[in-house]
Motif scaffolding. Structure first.
Motif, PDB file in Angstrom:
ATOM      1  N   GLY A  42     -10.714   0.282  10.680  1.00  0.00           N
ATOM      2  CA  GLY A  42     -10.670   0.576   9.227  1.00  0.00           C
ATOM      3  C   GLY A  42      -9.510   0.003   8.612  1.00  0.00           C
ATOM      4  N   ASP A  43      -9.595  -0.314   7.369  1.00  0.00           N
ATOM      5  CA  ASP A  43      -8.353  -0.815   6.568  1.00  0.00           C
ATOM      6  C   ASP A  43      -8.917  -0.662   5.214  1.00  0.00           C
ATOM      7  N   ILE A  44      -7.793  -0.572   4.244  1.00  0.00           N
ATOM      8  CA  ILE A  44      -8.266  -0.599   2.521  1.00  0.00           C
ATOM      9  C   ILE A  44      -8.402  -2.078   2.415  1.00  0.00           C
TER      10      ILE A  44
ATOM     11  N   MET B  98     -11.877   1.088   4.143  1.00  0.00           N
ATOM     12  CA  MET B  98     -11.840   2.460   4.099  1.00  0.00           C
ATOM     13  C   MET B  98     -10.631   2.810   3.584  1.00  0.00           C
ATOM     14  N   ASN B  99     -10.194   3.932   2.668  1.00  0.00           N
ATOM     15  CA  ASN B  99      -8.926   4.503   2.347  1.00  0.00           C
ATOM     16  C   ASN B  99      -8.569   5.817   3.078  1.00  0.00           C
ATOM     17  N   ALA B 100      -7.541   5.572   4.066  1.00  0.00           N
ATOM     18  CA  ALA B 100      -7.304   6.678   4.723  1.00  0.00           C
ATOM     19  C   ALA B 100      -7.314   8.027   4.042  1.00  0.00           C
ATOM     20  N   GLU B 101      -7.132   8.054   2.768  1.00  0.00           N
ATOM     21  CA  GLU B 101      -7.225   9.529   2.048  1.00  0.00           C
ATOM     22  C   GLU B 101      -8.407   9.912   1.616  1.00  0.00           C
TER      23      GLU B 101
ATOM     24  N   TRP C 292       5.947  -2.469  21.779  1.00  0.00           N
ATOM     25  CA  TRP C 292       5.711  -1.237  21.190  1.00  0.00           C
ATOM     26  C   TRP C 292       4.009  -0.653  21.242  1.00  0.00           C
ATOM     27  N   LYS C 293       3.466  -1.870  20.930  1.00  0.00           N
ATOM     28  CA  LYS C 293       1.986  -1.509  20.488  1.00  0.00           C
ATOM     29  C   LYS C 293       1.080  -1.142  22.060  1.00  0.00           C
ATOM     30  N   ARG C 294       1.684  -2.267  22.854  1.00  0.00           N
ATOM     31  CA  ARG C 294       1.250  -1.811  24.436  1.00  0.00           C
ATOM     32  C   ARG C 294       1.568  -0.623  24.904  1.00  0.00           C
TER      33      ARG C 294
ATOM     34  N   LYS D   9       0.369   2.868  -7.050  1.00  0.00           N
ATOM     35  CA  LYS D   9       0.970   2.456  -5.759  1.00  0.00           C
ATOM     36  C   LYS D   9      -0.099   1.608  -4.779  1.00  0.00           C
ATOM     37  N   GLN D  10      -1.279   2.220  -4.676  1.00  0.00           N
ATOM     38  CA  GLN D  10      -2.310   1.870  -3.909  1.00  0.00           C
ATOM     39  C   GLN D  10      -2.436   0.186  -4.156  1.00  0.00           C
ATOM     40  N   GLY D  11      -2.407  -0.036  -5.477  1.00  0.00           N
ATOM     41  CA  GLY D  11      -2.912  -1.518  -5.914  1.00  0.00           C
ATOM     42  C   GLY D  11      -1.656  -2.371  -5.581  1.00  0.00           C
TER      43      GLY D  11
ATOM     44  N   SER E 296      -0.110 -14.901   7.150  1.00  0.00           N
ATOM     45  CA  SER E 296       1.044 -15.084   8.027  1.00  0.00           C
ATOM     46  C   SER E 296       1.468 -13.860   8.766  1.00  0.00           C
ATOM     47  N   TYR E 297       0.753 -12.733   8.602  1.00  0.00           N
ATOM     48  CA  TYR E 297       1.272 -11.430   9.062  1.00  0.00           C
ATOM     49  C   TYR E 297       1.572 -11.464  10.388  1.00  0.00           C
ATOM     50  N   ASP E 298       0.462 -12.082  11.480  1.00  0.00           N
ATOM     51  CA  ASP E 298       0.877 -11.997  13.104  1.00  0.00           C
ATOM     52  C   ASP E 298       1.999 -12.861  13.168  1.00  0.00           C
TER      53      ASP E 298
ATOM     54  N   MET F 200      -3.121   4.872  14.342  1.00  0.00           N
ATOM     55  CA  MET F 200      -2.649   4.454  13.072  1.00  0.00           C
ATOM     56  C   MET F 200      -1.319   3.690  13.397  1.00  0.00           C
ATOM     57  N   ALA F 201      -1.410   2.618  13.361  1.00  0.00           N
ATOM     58  CA  ALA F 201       0.069   1.542  13.747  1.00  0.00           C
ATOM     59  C   ALA F 201       0.633   1.127  12.448  1.00  0.00           C
ATOM     60  N   PHE F 202       1.750   1.361  11.856  1.00  0.00           N
ATOM     61  CA  PHE F 202       2.436   0.769  10.985  1.00  0.00           C
ATOM     62  C   PHE F 202       1.526   0.860   9.665  1.00  0.00           C
ATOM     63  N   GLY F 203       0.857   1.930   9.468  1.00  0.00           N
ATOM     64  CA  GLY F 203      -0.054   1.888   8.449  1.00  0.00           C
ATOM     65  C   GLY F 203       0.363   3.133   7.336  1.00  0.00           C
TER      66      GLY F 203
ATOM     67  N   LEU G  20      -7.266   3.211  12.311  1.00  0.00           N
ATOM     68  CA  LEU G  20      -7.067   3.356  10.931  1.00  0.00           C
ATOM     69  C   LEU G  20      -5.834   2.428  10.409  1.00  0.00           C
ATOM     70  N   ALA G  21      -5.938   1.825   9.399  1.00  0.00           N
ATOM     71  CA  ALA G  21      -5.164   0.887   8.866  1.00  0.00           C
ATOM     72  C   ALA G  21      -4.877  -0.339  10.025  1.00  0.00           C
ATOM     73  N   GLY G  22      -6.081  -0.591  10.556  1.00  0.00           N
ATOM     74  CA  GLY G  22      -6.058  -1.418  11.780  1.00  0.00           C
ATOM     75  C   GLY G  22      -5.710  -2.924  11.354  1.00  0.00           C
TER      76      GLY G  22
HETATM   77  C1  LIG Z   1       1.582  -3.150   8.509  1.00  0.00           C
HETATM   78  S1  LIG Z   1       0.031  -3.371   8.308  1.00  0.00           S
HETATM   79  C2  LIG Z   1      -0.470  -2.686  10.186  1.00  0.00           C
HETATM   80  C3  LIG Z   1      -1.639  -3.303  10.684  1.00  0.00           C
HETATM   81  C4  LIG Z   1      -1.719  -3.241  12.224  1.00  0.00           C
HETATM   82  N1  LIG Z   1      -2.281  -1.551  12.367  1.00  0.00           N
HETATM   83  C5  LIG Z   1      -0.543  -3.416  13.074  1.00  0.00           C
HETATM   84  O1  LIG Z   1      -0.157  -2.679  13.757  1.00  0.00           O
HETATM   85  O2  LIG Z   1      -0.474  -4.837  12.955  1.00  0.00           O
HETATM   86  C6  LIG Z   1      -0.395  -2.026   7.451  1.00  0.00           C
HETATM   87  C7  LIG Z   1      -1.944  -1.704   6.942  1.00  0.00           C
HETATM   88  O3  LIG Z   1      -2.263  -0.588   6.331  1.00  0.00           O
HETATM   89  C8  LIG Z   1      -3.350  -0.915   5.493  1.00  0.00           C
HETATM   90  N2  LIG Z   1      -3.225   0.179   4.347  1.00  0.00           N
HETATM   91  C9  LIG Z   1      -2.485   0.517   3.471  1.00  0.00           C
HETATM   92  N3  LIG Z   1      -3.076   1.705   2.725  1.00  0.00           N
HETATM   93  C10 LIG Z   1      -4.007   2.066   3.276  1.00  0.00           C
HETATM   94  C11 LIG Z   1      -4.921   3.036   2.943  1.00  0.00           C
HETATM   95  N4  LIG Z   1      -4.692   3.904   2.000  1.00  0.00           N
HETATM   96  N5  LIG Z   1      -5.917   2.973   3.936  1.00  0.00           N
HETATM   97  C12 LIG Z   1      -6.134   2.316   4.905  1.00  0.00           C
HETATM   98  N6  LIG Z   1      -5.254   1.405   5.176  1.00  0.00           N
HETATM   99  C13 LIG Z   1      -4.294   1.240   4.223  1.00  0.00           C
HETATM  100  C14 LIG Z   1      -2.873  -2.247   4.910  1.00  0.00           C
HETATM  101  O4  LIG Z   1      -4.002  -2.820   4.061  1.00  0.00           O
HETATM  102  C15 LIG Z   1      -2.388  -3.125   6.120  1.00  0.00           C
HETATM  103  O5  LIG Z   1      -3.506  -3.625   6.588  1.00  0.00           O
END
Ligand SMILES: C[S@@+](CC[C@H](N)C(=O)[O-])C[C@H]1O[C@@H](n2cnc3c(N)ncnc32)[C@H](O)[C@@H]1O
Length: 248
Positions: free
Chosen positions: A91-93, A119-122, A48-50, A18-20, A32-34, A136-139, A67-69
């Motif tokens: 931090g983000d993977i 980094m991995n959140a796990e 929402w973020k504000r 899954k992580q891959g 294109s994410y932003d 941790m937002a949307f991560g 985290l997952a920034g």
């Molecule tokens: C939808 S983005 C959110 C980015 C940012 N926090 C935002 O709100 O815009 C999800 C992020 O989670 C990261 N992510 C996914 N699995 C992760 C893990 N196991 N550890 C850390 N980051 C992870 C992804 O690489 C991606 O950058």
């Protein structure tokens, strides 16, 4: 779903794969994410973020892990709050998401005020009791073992520190849910296809929202991870929720 399998959107996949797959999604969308976030949410993700940062209780001098920034939206809001005496680690993977984030934060004038680390959140690369807050937002919904990630967040928090998770959640109004489902399943992947040339990644993003635990389940998971005084706040009728918990 067995012990050896998990969900990747609506697909059942081997847990270790899954992580891959998630990494492939974010490597593909990093550029294109932003723009896509603004387009898909019609700019509402910014509100929402504000609100998330404004109600976080994070203050001057705090040391925070975002985290997952990813591309740095939350860190960009946190840096003026923690000020020059505070510190934020993004931090983000995914190195590609972080690269976009680092450049955006430097362009916004924050050079030298933050740290970027893969980094991995796990398995967080920090000693116990290190941060005043972890955001941790949307991560979280992308993480394979969410319980483990919450335990790690709890471990790296200082006593008195707080965990703050902003994530898509369960819509509690039938009419709104109908509109939201139609929009997300029929329109969002098409925007992904035409604007970012990547329908599959956006299809995953929509499906992963539906597989994520609802508000009360996630609150229970916070408690199981050792967090206390746990609560949540719904935004936009439960489209997203902010979960908060403390390490006592
Ligand atoms: C939808 S983005 C959110 C980015 C940012 N926090 C935002 O709100 O815009 C999800 C992020 O989670 C990261 N992510 C996914 N699995 C992760 C893990 N196991 N550890 C850390 N980051 C992870 C992804 O690489 C991606 O950058």
């Amino acid at each position: 779903m067995t012990d050896k399998t998990t969900h990747f959107g609506y697909q059942e996949v081997a847990t270790e794969k899954k992580q891959g797959l998630v990494n492939d999604v974010f490597s593909s969308v990093a550029g294109s994410y932003d723009v896509m976030n603004d387009l898909m949410s019609m700019g509402v993700h910014r509100l929402w973020k504000r609100h998330f940062v404004a109600t976080s209780g994070i203050h001057t001098g705090n040391t925070v892990l975002d985290l997952a920034g990813g591309t740095g939206d939350i860190t960009k809001l946190l840096l003026p709050v923690v000020g020059k005496t505070g510190h934020v680690v993004v931090g983000d993977i995914n190195a590609e998401m972080l690269e976009v984030g680092q450049q955006r934060l430097i362009d916004a004038g924050f050079f030298g005020r933050f740290e970027v680390q893969t980094m991995n959140a796990e398995k967080l690369p920090f000693e116990d009791n290190h941060f005043d807050a972890v955001t941790m937002a949307f991560g979280l919904r992308n993480v394979t073992n969410k319980d483990k990630a919450l335990e790690e967040i709890h471990r790296v928090l200082k006593p008195g520190g707080k965990a703050l998770v902003l994530e898509f959640s369960s819509v509690n109004n039938t009419l709104l849910k109908k509109f939201y489902d139609t929009y997300s399943f029929n329109i969002l992947p098409k925007i992904g296809e035409f604007v970012a040339g990547d329908k599959d990644s956006y299809q995953y993003l929509v499906e992963s929202i539906r597989k994520h635990p609802d508000q009360t389940t996630l609150q229970h998971m916070f408690e199981q991870a050792g967090l206390e005084m746990c609560s949540f706040q719904n935004l936009s009728g439960g489209m997203v929720a902010i979960h908060k918990g403390y390490k006592l």
